[in-house]
Design a protein around this motif. Structure first.
Motif, PDB file in Angstrom:
ATOM      1  N   TYR A   1       5.254  -6.558 -24.949  1.00  0.00           N
ATOM      2  CA  TYR A   1       6.022  -5.685 -25.827  1.00  0.00           C
ATOM      3  C   TYR A   1       5.191  -5.018 -26.919  1.00  0.00           C
ATOM      4  CZ  TYR A   1       9.635  -8.442 -23.553  1.00  0.00           C
ATOM      5  OH  TYR A   1      10.415  -9.058 -22.612  1.00  0.00           O
TER       6      TYR A   1
ATOM      7  N   ARG B   1      15.635  -3.450 -24.668  1.00  0.00           N
ATOM      8  CA  ARG B   1      16.120  -2.078 -24.549  1.00  0.00           C
ATOM      9  C   ARG B   1      15.424  -1.229 -25.598  1.00  0.00           C
ATOM     10  NH1 ARG B   1      19.744   0.738 -27.295  1.00  0.00           N
ATOM     11  NH2 ARG B   1      20.669  -1.098 -28.293  1.00  0.00           N
ATOM     12  N   MET B   2      14.593  -0.300 -25.142  1.00  0.00           N
ATOM     13  CA  MET B   2      13.837   0.562 -26.037  1.00  0.00           C
ATOM     14  C   MET B   2      14.570   1.887 -26.222  1.00  0.00           C
ATOM     15  SD  MET B   2      11.129  -1.232 -26.793  1.00  0.00           S
ATOM     16  CE  MET B   2       9.981  -0.025 -27.463  1.00  0.00           C
TER      17      MET B   2
ATOM     18  N   SER C   1      15.863  -0.038 -31.098  1.00  0.00           N
ATOM     19  CA  SER C   1      15.410  -0.871 -29.985  1.00  0.00           C
ATOM     20  C   SER C   1      15.890  -2.303 -30.201  1.00  0.00           C
ATOM     21  CB  SER C   1      13.885  -0.838 -29.865  1.00  0.00           C
ATOM     22  OG  SER C   1      13.434   0.485 -29.614  1.00  0.00           O
TER      23      SER C   1
ATOM     24  N   GLU D   1      15.852  -6.762 -33.591  1.00  0.00           N
ATOM     25  CA  GLU D   1      15.996  -5.319 -33.428  1.00  0.00           C
ATOM     26  C   GLU D   1      15.057  -4.544 -34.352  1.00  0.00           C
ATOM     27  OE1 GLU D   1      20.195  -4.230 -33.667  1.00  0.00           O
ATOM     28  OE2 GLU D   1      20.758  -6.327 -33.276  1.00  0.00           O
TER      29      GLU D   1
END
Length: 428
Positions: free
Chosen positions: A106, A183-184, A189, A201
């Motif tokens: 990530y 979830r970008m 995000s 987040e």
């Protein structure tokens, strides 16, 4: 390498690259059942006395105060007593990372030093050791347990996005693949940990208030306009979050004045006026503070504010007159209390003046002084430009291409970094 090279027996030092320091404040509070209400100066960090000892003088360098294995009168970590801002960076070659830019999926490639070809690695092995206390070990499962059923959100600019990425990397490797998802989004995000019903987040708001450069970004600072009286577009994403961590600084430092307006963007530049940057900054922070005070339920939500992350673009600040910004720096500054031109105290005082008048308690995560030492921790020429790695020709021109604002991603410490929160105890 001498006594500074090894972790003394019984000590649990903080090992961390500077950009990652501030995320640990949140976890620190998870290990304490309450937030202490203390008002402190964000410029002057007075070291708490070690229990049963007389406070040491601050007039010394890190090199003047070597670590001695046979003497350790530091006490167990207590956020009400430990002054984490007082300490030193100590080299320890035996550190083992919890993650690297090769193991965590990530991390932004722009700041992944090993992937991008940085040849040295000593920057990974400097630990922060507070003068007053010992730090508990970091346990990712404990950290996840503390945010069970909660939403943790980082809000701000790309430096804050780095904090979010780092926090995710600290804990994600202990979560089974089928129990996590990412979830970008362009602005929002979300990393979800299903097993713990928790989310970590990030929300993009580089000025906190609205601007015409939120998305898409306007590259020319002279064309940016701030709507200094509104956070409503952004704030609808902040509602209902359990732990909010804000930052805003670097984007304000593009010039002595900022184009600001009240009301609609419809009139463009004609509807704006140029304000002195500290004035615009204060108005914007008051707008943010008013939203916090009128919206936040203190029984549900904790609010943090990360102080400015220093830039190291002037090598003369650390007496390297022949240096080129932060390029080729491989060791921290060793002088105690070092303060460079990349940290604007006037802007820092604006934050303090606004926060001290707020009704909602805001915890300062003050990483500025600790980060000032780490001239070796920046992306420098091992970064991307426009989504592409710098070419060899560009790397040979560090005066133009060295990134001395952002920081390298690196492994997390083998100790629990609860320290930070005593750097920024409760301000109200």
């Amino acid at each position: 390498m001498g006594s500074l090279m090894k972790s003394p027996r019984g000590r649990l030092p903080l090992s961390i690259v500077t950009v990652l320091l501030c995320i640990f404040a949140f976890i620190a509070l998870f290990y304490t059942e309450r937030i202490s209400s203390l008002s402190i100066s964000i410029f002057k960090f007075k070291s708490c006395s070690k229990k049963g000892t007389i406070p040491k003088s601050d007039e010394r360098t890190i090199e003047d105060d070597p670590v001695k294995e046979e003497i350790d009168d530091r006490f167990e970590f207590d956020p009400n007593e430990c002054s984490v801002a007082h300490g030193k960076w100590v080299f320890n070659s035996s550190l083992k990372p919890l993650y690297t830019d090769r193991t965590c999926p990530y991390l932004d490639r722009q700041f992944s030093c090993a992937k991008n070809g940085r040849p040295d690695s000593d920057y990974r092995h400097w630990e922060w050791q507070p003068d007053d206390c010992m730090l508990p070990k970091f346990n990712p499962k404990v950290a996840l347990q503390k945010i069970r059923g909660k939403r943790l959100m980082f809000v701000g600019d790309s430096l804050q996005r780095n904090q979010w990425e780092s926090f995710v990397c600290l804990v994600e490797f202990v979560v089974p693949k089928d129990q996590k998802s990412m979830r970008m989004g362009r602005s929002h995000s979300v990393f979800q940990v299903k097993e713990y019903n928790a989310t970590i987040e990030f929300y993009w708001a580089p000025f906190l208030v609205e601007s015409n450069s939120d998305n898409p970004i306007i590259g020319d600072p002279k064309k940016r306009i701030l709507k200094v009286d509104s956070v409503s577009k952004h704030a609808k994403f902040w509602e209902g979050v359990d732990i909010l961590a804000f930052n805003t600084y670097v984007w304000w430092m593009s010039g002595p004045k900022m184009k600001s307006l009240w009301g609609s963007f419809a009139n463009g530049e004609e509807g704006s006026e140029e304000l002195e940057t500290p004035v615009a900054y204060k108005i914007a922070l008051k707008t943010w503070a008013n939203w916090i005070d009128s919206t936040i339920d203190t029984n549900k939500t904790r609010v943090f504010f990360t102080t400015m992350s220093p830039t190291h673009t002037r090598s003369e600040d650390w007496n390297r007159k022949d240096g080129i910004r932060c390029y080729n720096e491989t060791k921290p500054v060793m002088k105690k209390g070092h303060w460079g031109t990349g940290s604007n105290k006037k802007m820092m005082s604006v934050v303090a003046s606004v926060v001290e008048k707020m009704k909602v308690p805001v915890t300062f995560i003050n990483i500025t002084q600790i980060s000032e030492y780490r001239i070796d921790g920046h992306a420098s020429v091992y970064n991307e430009l426009g989504g592409k790695l710098l070419t060899e020709e560009q790397r040979a021109d560090p005066a133009h291409y060295a990134d001395c604002i952002h920081w390298y991603e690196k492994q997390k410490p083998r100790v629990f970094p609860s320290s930070l929160l005593s750097v920024g105890k409760e301000l109200h």
